[in-house]
Motif scaffolding. Structure first.
Motif, PDB file in Angstrom:
ATOM      1  N   ALA A  53      -3.574   0.264 -13.546  1.00 59.15           N
ATOM      2  CA  ALA A  53      -2.562  -0.573 -14.196  1.00 59.15           C
ATOM      3  C   ALA A  53      -3.198  -1.657 -15.058  1.00 59.15           C
ATOM      4  O   ALA A  53      -3.218  -2.831 -14.695  1.00 59.15           O
ATOM      5  N   GLY A  54      -3.682  -1.263 -16.224  1.00 63.89           N
ATOM      6  CA  GLY A  54      -4.235  -2.227 -17.161  1.00 63.89           C
ATOM      7  C   GLY A  54      -3.206  -3.241 -17.623  1.00 63.89           C
ATOM      8  O   GLY A  54      -3.557  -4.302 -18.133  1.00 63.89           O
ATOM      9  N   TYR A  55      -1.931  -2.924 -17.449  1.00 64.79           N
ATOM     10  CA  TYR A  55      -0.846  -3.820 -17.858  1.00 64.79           C
ATOM     11  C   TYR A  55      -0.603  -4.945 -16.854  1.00 64.79           C
ATOM     12  O   TYR A  55       0.202  -5.832 -17.102  1.00 64.79           O
ATOM     13  N   LEU A  56      -1.276  -4.914 -15.712  1.00 64.25           N
ATOM     14  CA  LEU A  56      -1.091  -5.933 -14.679  1.00 64.25           C
ATOM     15  C   LEU A  56      -2.253  -6.925 -14.761  1.00 64.25           C
ATOM     16  O   LEU A  56      -3.369  -6.605 -14.353  1.00 64.25           O
ATOM     17  N   PRO A  57      -2.018  -8.119 -15.314  1.00 59.05           N
ATOM     18  CA  PRO A  57      -3.121  -9.056 -15.552  1.00 59.05           C
ATOM     19  C   PRO A  57      -3.756  -9.615 -14.277  1.00 59.05           C
ATOM     20  O   PRO A  57      -4.900 -10.045 -14.299  1.00 59.05           O
ATOM     21  N   SER A  58      -3.028  -9.617 -13.162  1.00 56.98           N
ATOM     22  CA  SER A  58      -3.548 -10.166 -11.915  1.00 56.98           C
ATOM     23  C   SER A  58      -2.893  -9.470 -10.727  1.00 56.98           C
ATOM     24  O   SER A  58      -1.669  -9.293 -10.710  1.00 56.98           O
ATOM     25  N   MET A  59      -3.708  -9.114  -9.741  1.00 49.86           N
ATOM     26  CA  MET A  59      -3.148  -8.480  -8.544  1.00 49.86           C
ATOM     27  C   MET A  59      -2.284  -9.452  -7.753  1.00 49.86           C
ATOM     28  O   MET A  59      -1.461  -9.030  -6.953  1.00 49.86           O
ATOM     29  N   SER A  60      -2.416 -10.745  -7.996  1.00 53.80           N
ATOM     30  CA  SER A  60      -1.561 -11.713  -7.304  1.00 53.80           C
ATOM     31  C   SER A  60      -0.094 -11.516  -7.711  1.00 53.80           C
ATOM     32  O   SER A  60       0.810 -11.813  -6.927  1.00 53.80           O
ATOM     33  N   ILE A  61       0.144 -10.992  -8.905  1.00 53.21           N
ATOM     34  CA  ILE A  61       1.510 -10.696  -9.340  1.00 53.21           C
ATOM     35  C   ILE A  61       2.079  -9.563  -8.491  1.00 53.21           C
ATOM     36  O   ILE A  61       3.222  -9.629  -8.032  1.00 53.21           O
ATOM     37  N   PHE A  62       1.274  -8.527  -8.269  1.00 56.94           N
ATOM     38  CA  PHE A  62       1.701  -7.446  -7.376  1.00 56.94           C
ATOM     39  C   PHE A  62       1.948  -7.990  -5.972  1.00 56.94           C
ATOM     40  O   PHE A  62       2.945  -7.642  -5.340  1.00 56.94           O
ATOM     41  N   ASP A  63       1.037  -8.823  -5.479  1.00 56.78           N
ATOM     42  CA  ASP A  63       1.205  -9.390  -4.136  1.00 56.78           C
ATOM     43  C   ASP A  63       2.534 -10.132  -4.015  1.00 56.78           C
ATOM     44  O   ASP A  63       3.246  -9.991  -3.018  1.00 56.78           O
ATOM     45  N   GLN A  64       2.861 -10.905  -5.024  1.00 54.67           N
ATOM     46  CA  GLN A  64       4.127 -11.649  -5.014  1.00 54.67           C
ATOM     47  C   GLN A  64       5.313 -10.682  -5.027  1.00 54.67           C
ATOM     48  O   GLN A  64       6.267 -10.842  -4.262  1.00 54.67           O
ATOM     49  N   ALA A  65       5.257  -9.673  -5.886  1.00 53.36           N
ATOM     50  CA  ALA A  65       6.348  -8.696  -5.969  1.00 53.36           C
ATOM     51  C   ALA A  65       6.483  -7.922  -4.661  1.00 53.36           C
ATOM     52  O   ALA A  65       7.603  -7.677  -4.192  1.00 53.36           O
ATOM     53  N   TYR A  66       5.349  -7.562  -4.057  1.00 48.15           N
ATOM     54  CA  TYR A  66       5.411  -6.798  -2.806  1.00 48.15           C
ATOM     55  C   TYR A  66       5.980  -7.661  -1.683  1.00 48.15           C
ATOM     56  O   TYR A  66       6.743  -7.165  -0.854  1.00 48.15           O
ATOM     57  N   GLN A  67       5.654  -8.944  -1.670  1.00 44.98           N
ATOM     58  CA  GLN A  67       6.212  -9.833  -0.648  1.00 44.98           C
ATOM     59  C   GLN A  67       7.726  -9.935  -0.810  1.00 44.98           C
ATOM     60  O   GLN A  67       8.465  -9.920   0.180  1.00 44.98           O
ATOM     61  N   MET A  68       8.194 -10.017  -2.036  1.00 44.97           N
ATOM     62  CA  MET A  68       9.640 -10.044  -2.293  1.00 44.97           C
ATOM     63  C   MET A  68      10.285  -8.755  -1.789  1.00 44.97           C
ATOM     64  O   MET A  68      11.350  -8.783  -1.159  1.00 44.97           O
ATOM     65  N   TYR A  69       9.648  -7.631  -2.079  1.00 40.74           N
ATOM     66  CA  TYR A  69      10.127  -6.321  -1.619  1.00 40.74           C
ATOM     67  C   TYR A  69      10.160  -6.272  -0.100  1.00 40.74           C
ATOM     68  O   TYR A  69      11.168  -5.876   0.499  1.00 40.74           O
ATOM     69  N   HIS A  70       9.083  -6.687   0.529  1.00 45.87           N
ATOM     70  CA  HIS A  70       8.981  -6.670   1.985  1.00 45.87           C
ATOM     71  C   HIS A  70      10.080  -7.530   2.602  1.00 45.87           C
ATOM     72  O   HIS A  70      10.752  -7.106   3.556  1.00 45.87           O
ATOM     73  N   ASP A  71      10.273  -8.723   2.066  1.00 43.62           N
ATOM     74  CA  ASP A  71      11.313  -9.616   2.596  1.00 43.62           C
ATOM     75  C   ASP A  71      12.697  -8.998   2.472  1.00 43.62           C
ATOM     76  O   ASP A  71      13.510  -9.095   3.386  1.00 43.62           O
ATOM     77  N   LYS A  72      12.961  -8.339   1.347  1.00 48.06           N
ATOM     78  CA  LYS A  72      14.269  -7.716   1.153  1.00 48.06           C
ATOM     79  C   LYS A  72      14.472  -6.542   2.119  1.00 48.06           C
ATOM     80  O   LYS A  72      15.566  -6.344   2.631  1.00 48.06           O
ATOM     81  N   MET A  73      13.414  -5.784   2.376  1.00 49.72           N
ATOM     82  CA  MET A  73      13.539  -4.609   3.236  1.00 49.72           C
ATOM     83  C   MET A  73      13.644  -4.968   4.721  1.00 49.72           C
ATOM     84  O   MET A  73      13.981  -4.120   5.518  1.00 49.72           O
ATOM     85  N   MET A  74      13.397  -6.207   5.059  1.00 46.32           N
ATOM     86  CA  MET A  74      13.497  -6.633   6.459  1.00 46.32           C
ATOM     87  C   MET A  74      14.948  -6.720   6.911  1.00 46.32           C
ATOM     88  O   MET A  74      15.241  -6.768   8.095  1.00 46.32           O
ATOM     89  N   TYR A  75      15.874  -6.776   5.978  1.00 47.76           N
ATOM     90  CA  TYR A  75      17.305  -6.881   6.334  1.00 47.76           C
ATOM     91  C   TYR A  75      17.924  -5.538   6.557  1.00 47.76           C
ATOM     92  O   TYR A  75      17.571  -4.554   6.051  1.00 47.76           O
TER      93      TYR A  75
END
Length: 76
Positions: A54-76
């Motif tokens: 994913a050359g379009y992803l400037p920082s893996m911290s962006i993925f980490d943030q998105a995955y945390q949002m996903y994880h939090d949503k899937m907990m419900y």
């Protein structure tokens, strides 16, 4: 076992062509990634794919943030 949507499917709900938010930009760009693992839910597998492809992803911290949002949503 309860059904949990894939990370990609969740990410697509965040798209907004007019937004400058890095997570939203990630979603916008991932939509155009023809080889994105669209059924994957696993953090490690997604992370490995993105680091290598994913050359379009400037920082893996962006993925980490998105995955945390996903994880939090899937907990419900």
């Amino acid at each position: 076992m309860a059904y949990r949507e894939s990370f990609y499917r969740y990410l697509m709900t965040l798209r907004d062509a007019d937004s400058t938010d890095p997570v939203v930009q990630f979603a916008n760009n991932a939509q155009n990634d023809q080889t994105f693992p669209k059924q994957e839910q696993n953090y490690e597998k997604l992370s490995e794919y993105l680091e290598l492809n994913a050359g379009y992803l400037p920082s893996m911290s962006i993925f980490d943030q998105a995955y945390q949002m996903y994880h939090d949503k899937m907990m419900y």
